[in-house]
Design a protein around this motif. Structure first.
Motif, PDB file in Angstrom:
ATOM      1  N   LEU A 185      70.877  17.517  38.955  1.00 48.88           N
ATOM      2  CA  LEU A 185      70.340  17.556  37.423  1.00 48.88           C
ATOM      3  C   LEU A 185      70.459  16.308  37.141  1.00 48.88           C
ATOM      4  O   LEU A 185      69.443  15.760  36.475  1.00 48.88           O
ATOM      5  CB  LEU A 185      71.366  18.398  36.828  1.00 48.88           C
ATOM      6  N   TYR A 186      71.280  15.376  37.123  1.00 52.02           N
ATOM      7  CA  TYR A 186      71.301  13.970  36.769  1.00 52.02           C
ATOM      8  C   TYR A 186      70.142  13.223  37.514  1.00 52.02           C
ATOM      9  O   TYR A 186      69.499  12.358  36.908  1.00 52.02           O
ATOM     10  CB  TYR A 186      72.759  13.190  37.370  1.00 52.02           C
ATOM     11  N   ALA A 187      69.857  13.424  38.746  1.00 50.07           N
ATOM     12  CA  ALA A 187      68.636  12.951  39.580  1.00 50.07           C
ATOM     13  C   ALA A 187      67.494  13.249  38.729  1.00 50.07           C
ATOM     14  O   ALA A 187      66.489  12.516  38.800  1.00 50.07           O
ATOM     15  CB  ALA A 187      68.457  13.424  41.099  1.00 50.07           C
ATOM     16  N   ARG A 188      67.128  14.716  38.361  1.00 49.81           N
ATOM     17  CA  ARG A 188      66.022  15.041  37.654  1.00 49.81           C
ATOM     18  C   ARG A 188      65.840  14.076  36.326  1.00 49.81           C
ATOM     19  O   ARG A 188      64.831  13.649  35.887  1.00 49.81           O
ATOM     20  CB  ARG A 188      66.023  16.354  37.692  1.00 49.81           C
ATOM     21  N   VAL A 189      67.260  14.079  35.660  1.00 49.63           N
ATOM     22  CA  VAL A 189      66.949  13.311  34.258  1.00 49.63           C
ATOM     23  C   VAL A 189      66.560  11.821  34.475  1.00 49.63           C
ATOM     24  O   VAL A 189      65.852  11.298  33.928  1.00 49.63           O
ATOM     25  CB  VAL A 189      68.370  13.439  33.539  1.00 49.63           C
ATOM     26  N   LEU A 190      67.364  11.119  35.722  1.00 48.39           N
ATOM     27  CA  LEU A 190      66.963   9.728  36.006  1.00 48.39           C
ATOM     28  C   LEU A 190      65.341   9.643  36.081  1.00 48.39           C
ATOM     29  O   LEU A 190      64.687   8.694  35.705  1.00 48.39           O
ATOM     30  CB  LEU A 190      67.627   9.336  37.272  1.00 48.39           C
ATOM     31  N   LYS A 245      70.210  -0.018  32.199  1.00 50.17           N
ATOM     32  CA  LYS A 245      69.484   0.702  31.011  1.00 50.17           C
ATOM     33  C   LYS A 245      68.863   1.998  31.055  1.00 50.17           C
ATOM     34  O   LYS A 245      69.055   3.031  30.284  1.00 50.17           O
ATOM     35  CB  LYS A 245      67.969  -0.191  30.696  1.00 50.17           C
ATOM     36  N   ILE A 246      68.497   2.316  32.302  1.00 47.13           N
ATOM     37  CA  ILE A 246      68.098   3.629  32.907  1.00 47.13           C
ATOM     38  C   ILE A 246      69.334   4.611  33.172  1.00 47.13           C
ATOM     39  O   ILE A 246      69.379   5.808  32.284  1.00 47.13           O
ATOM     40  CB  ILE A 246      67.258   3.865  33.966  1.00 47.13           C
ATOM     41  N   GLU A 247      70.495   4.052  33.575  1.00 49.12           N
ATOM     42  CA  GLU A 247      71.724   4.995  33.554  1.00 49.12           C
ATOM     43  C   GLU A 247      72.055   5.284  32.027  1.00 49.12           C
ATOM     44  O   GLU A 247      72.795   6.510  31.908  1.00 49.12           O
ATOM     45  CB  GLU A 247      72.739   4.178  34.308  1.00 49.12           C
ATOM     46  N   ARG A 248      72.040   4.247  31.066  1.00 50.67           N
ATOM     47  CA  ARG A 248      72.506   4.566  29.788  1.00 50.67           C
ATOM     48  C   ARG A 248      71.567   5.702  29.124  1.00 50.67           C
ATOM     49  O   ARG A 248      72.243   6.612  28.546  1.00 50.67           O
ATOM     50  CB  ARG A 248      72.357   3.106  28.882  1.00 50.67           C
ATOM     51  N   ARG A 249      70.382   5.789  29.329  1.00 52.60           N
ATOM     52  CA  ARG A 249      69.518   6.602  28.909  1.00 52.60           C
ATOM     53  C   ARG A 249      69.750   8.021  29.377  1.00 52.60           C
ATOM     54  O   ARG A 249      69.908   8.934  28.593  1.00 52.60           O
ATOM     55  CB  ARG A 249      68.097   6.449  29.121  1.00 52.60           C
ATOM     56  N   ALA A 250      69.942   7.987  30.713  1.00 47.17           N
ATOM     57  CA  ALA A 250      70.205   9.379  31.357  1.00 47.17           C
ATOM     58  C   ALA A 250      71.737  10.010  31.019  1.00 47.17           C
ATOM     59  O   ALA A 250      71.904  11.021  30.737  1.00 47.17           O
ATOM     60  CB  ALA A 250      70.282   9.179  32.919  1.00 47.17           C
ATOM     61  N   LEU A 282      68.481   3.395  42.986  1.00 46.72           N
ATOM     62  CA  LEU A 282      68.664   4.839  42.702  1.00 46.72           C
ATOM     63  C   LEU A 282      69.933   5.309  43.575  1.00 46.72           C
ATOM     64  O   LEU A 282      70.782   6.192  42.885  1.00 46.72           O
ATOM     65  CB  LEU A 282      67.394   5.500  43.110  1.00 46.72           C
ATOM     66  N   LYS A 283      70.278   4.817  44.595  1.00 48.61           N
ATOM     67  CA  LYS A 283      71.166   5.249  45.327  1.00 48.61           C
ATOM     68  C   LYS A 283      72.842   4.828  44.760  1.00 48.61           C
ATOM     69  O   LYS A 283      73.732   5.803  44.298  1.00 48.61           O
ATOM     70  CB  LYS A 283      71.485   4.500  46.668  1.00 48.61           C
ATOM     71  N   ARG A 284      72.627   3.779  43.829  1.00 45.28           N
ATOM     72  CA  ARG A 284      73.850   3.530  43.017  1.00 45.28           C
ATOM     73  C   ARG A 284      74.003   4.197  41.967  1.00 45.28           C
ATOM     74  O   ARG A 284      75.122   4.681  41.666  1.00 45.28           O
ATOM     75  CB  ARG A 284      73.772   2.001  42.767  1.00 45.28           C
ATOM     76  N   ALA A 285      73.029   4.415  41.310  1.00 46.18           N
ATOM     77  CA  ALA A 285      73.006   5.228  39.973  1.00 46.18           C
ATOM     78  C   ALA A 285      73.678   6.753  40.292  1.00 46.18           C
ATOM     79  O   ALA A 285      74.600   7.266  39.646  1.00 46.18           O
ATOM     80  CB  ALA A 285      71.732   5.361  39.565  1.00 46.18           C
ATOM     81  N   ILE A 286      73.115   7.362  41.452  1.00 45.26           N
ATOM     82  CA  ILE A 286      73.622   8.474  41.880  1.00 45.26           C
ATOM     83  C   ILE A 286      74.848   8.718  42.358  1.00 45.26           C
ATOM     84  O   ILE A 286      75.853   9.589  41.907  1.00 45.26           O
ATOM     85  CB  ILE A 286      72.588   9.150  43.110  1.00 45.26           C
ATOM     86  N   GLU A 310      63.074  11.559  35.135  1.00 38.09           N
ATOM     87  CA  GLU A 310      62.240  11.668  33.781  1.00 38.09           C
ATOM     88  C   GLU A 310      62.255  10.285  33.024  1.00 38.09           C
ATOM     89  O   GLU A 310      61.361   9.850  32.592  1.00 38.09           O
ATOM     90  CB  GLU A 310      62.774  12.813  33.042  1.00 38.09           C
ATOM     91  N   GLU A 311      63.507   9.688  33.003  1.00 35.58           N
ATOM     92  CA  GLU A 311      63.542   8.493  32.378  1.00 35.58           C
ATOM     93  C   GLU A 311      62.942   7.430  32.967  1.00 35.58           C
ATOM     94  O   GLU A 311      62.539   6.577  32.159  1.00 35.58           O
ATOM     95  CB  GLU A 311      65.165   8.293  32.204  1.00 35.58           C
ATOM     96  N   LEU A 312      62.847   7.184  34.237  1.00 36.56           N
ATOM     97  CA  LEU A 312      62.151   6.259  34.926  1.00 36.56           C
ATOM     98  C   LEU A 312      60.641   6.431  34.558  1.00 36.56           C
ATOM     99  O   LEU A 312      59.916   5.471  34.428  1.00 36.56           O
ATOM    100  CB  LEU A 312      62.278   6.190  36.454  1.00 36.56           C
ATOM    101  N   ALA A 313      60.239   7.623  34.355  1.00 37.20           N
ATOM    102  CA  ALA A 313      58.673   8.040  34.438  1.00 37.20           C
ATOM    103  C   ALA A 313      58.481   7.556  32.843  1.00 37.20           C
ATOM    104  O   ALA A 313      57.395   6.984  32.625  1.00 37.20           O
ATOM    105  CB  ALA A 313      58.404   9.410  34.572  1.00 37.20           C
ATOM    106  N   ARG A 314      59.367   7.991  31.869  1.00 40.83           N
ATOM    107  CA  ARG A 314      59.225   7.743  30.629  1.00 40.83           C
ATOM    108  C   ARG A 314      59.078   5.988  30.506  1.00 40.83           C
ATOM    109  O   ARG A 314      58.131   5.532  29.673  1.00 40.83           O
ATOM    110  CB  ARG A 314      60.184   8.279  29.538  1.00 40.83           C
ATOM    111  N   TYR A 315      60.076   5.423  31.119  1.00 44.05           N
ATOM    112  CA  TYR A 315      60.191   3.892  30.993  1.00 44.05           C
ATOM    113  C   TYR A 315      58.892   3.098  31.477  1.00 44.05           C
ATOM    114  O   TYR A 315      58.387   2.166  30.900  1.00 44.05           O
ATOM    115  CB  TYR A 315      61.405   3.064  31.981  1.00 44.05           C
TER     116      TYR A 315
END
Length: 128
Positions: free
Chosen positions: A76-81, A112-117, A42-46, A83-88
């Protein structure tokens, strides 16, 4: 053939058929109910998304980069991440751990999650 041999052959045939079928059914059921362990950084993605904002916004004509704008976009990006993590997790029947909690053995789903977000943040394929 004697009735005893007939019953013995019937019982043996039933056991020979039911054992492999039971093993296959057990393997299929256990596979679908055992969650997969995966990791996400998560830290790297943000940090990566925030860095890309700081790089691309001036090129898009936003010279005045306020920290509140960057914070708003990062939140906003953190919220999208999230949601994508929950979906995955739901789609893949997975338990997602932060990467720092995993020593080894878990598949990293960060890219994979970064691409989705990113696709959700930029639906037309534009840069951040």
């Amino acid at each position: 053939m004697s009735p005893f041999k007939t019953h013995a052959l019937t019982a043996l045939t039933a056991i020979m058929l039911s054992t492999p079928l039971s093993l296959v059914a057990n393997a299929l059921l256990n596979q679908s109910t055992t969650p997969q362990m995966v990791s996400f950084d998560l830290k790297r993605a943000i940090k990566q998304y925030s860095g890309s904002l700081a790089y691309y916004l001036p090129q898009l004509g936003s010279d005045n980069l306020s920290s509140s704008l960057l914070d708003e976009k990062a939140n906003l990006y953190a919220r999208v991440l999230e949601e994508e993590l929950a979906r995955y997790a739901q789609e893949e029947h997975a338990v997602i751990m932060v990467q720092s909690a995993i020593i080894e053995g878990a598949m990293d789903i960060t890219p994979k999650i970064e691409r989705r977000a990113q696709a959700r943040m930029n639906p037309q394929g534009a840069t951040p």
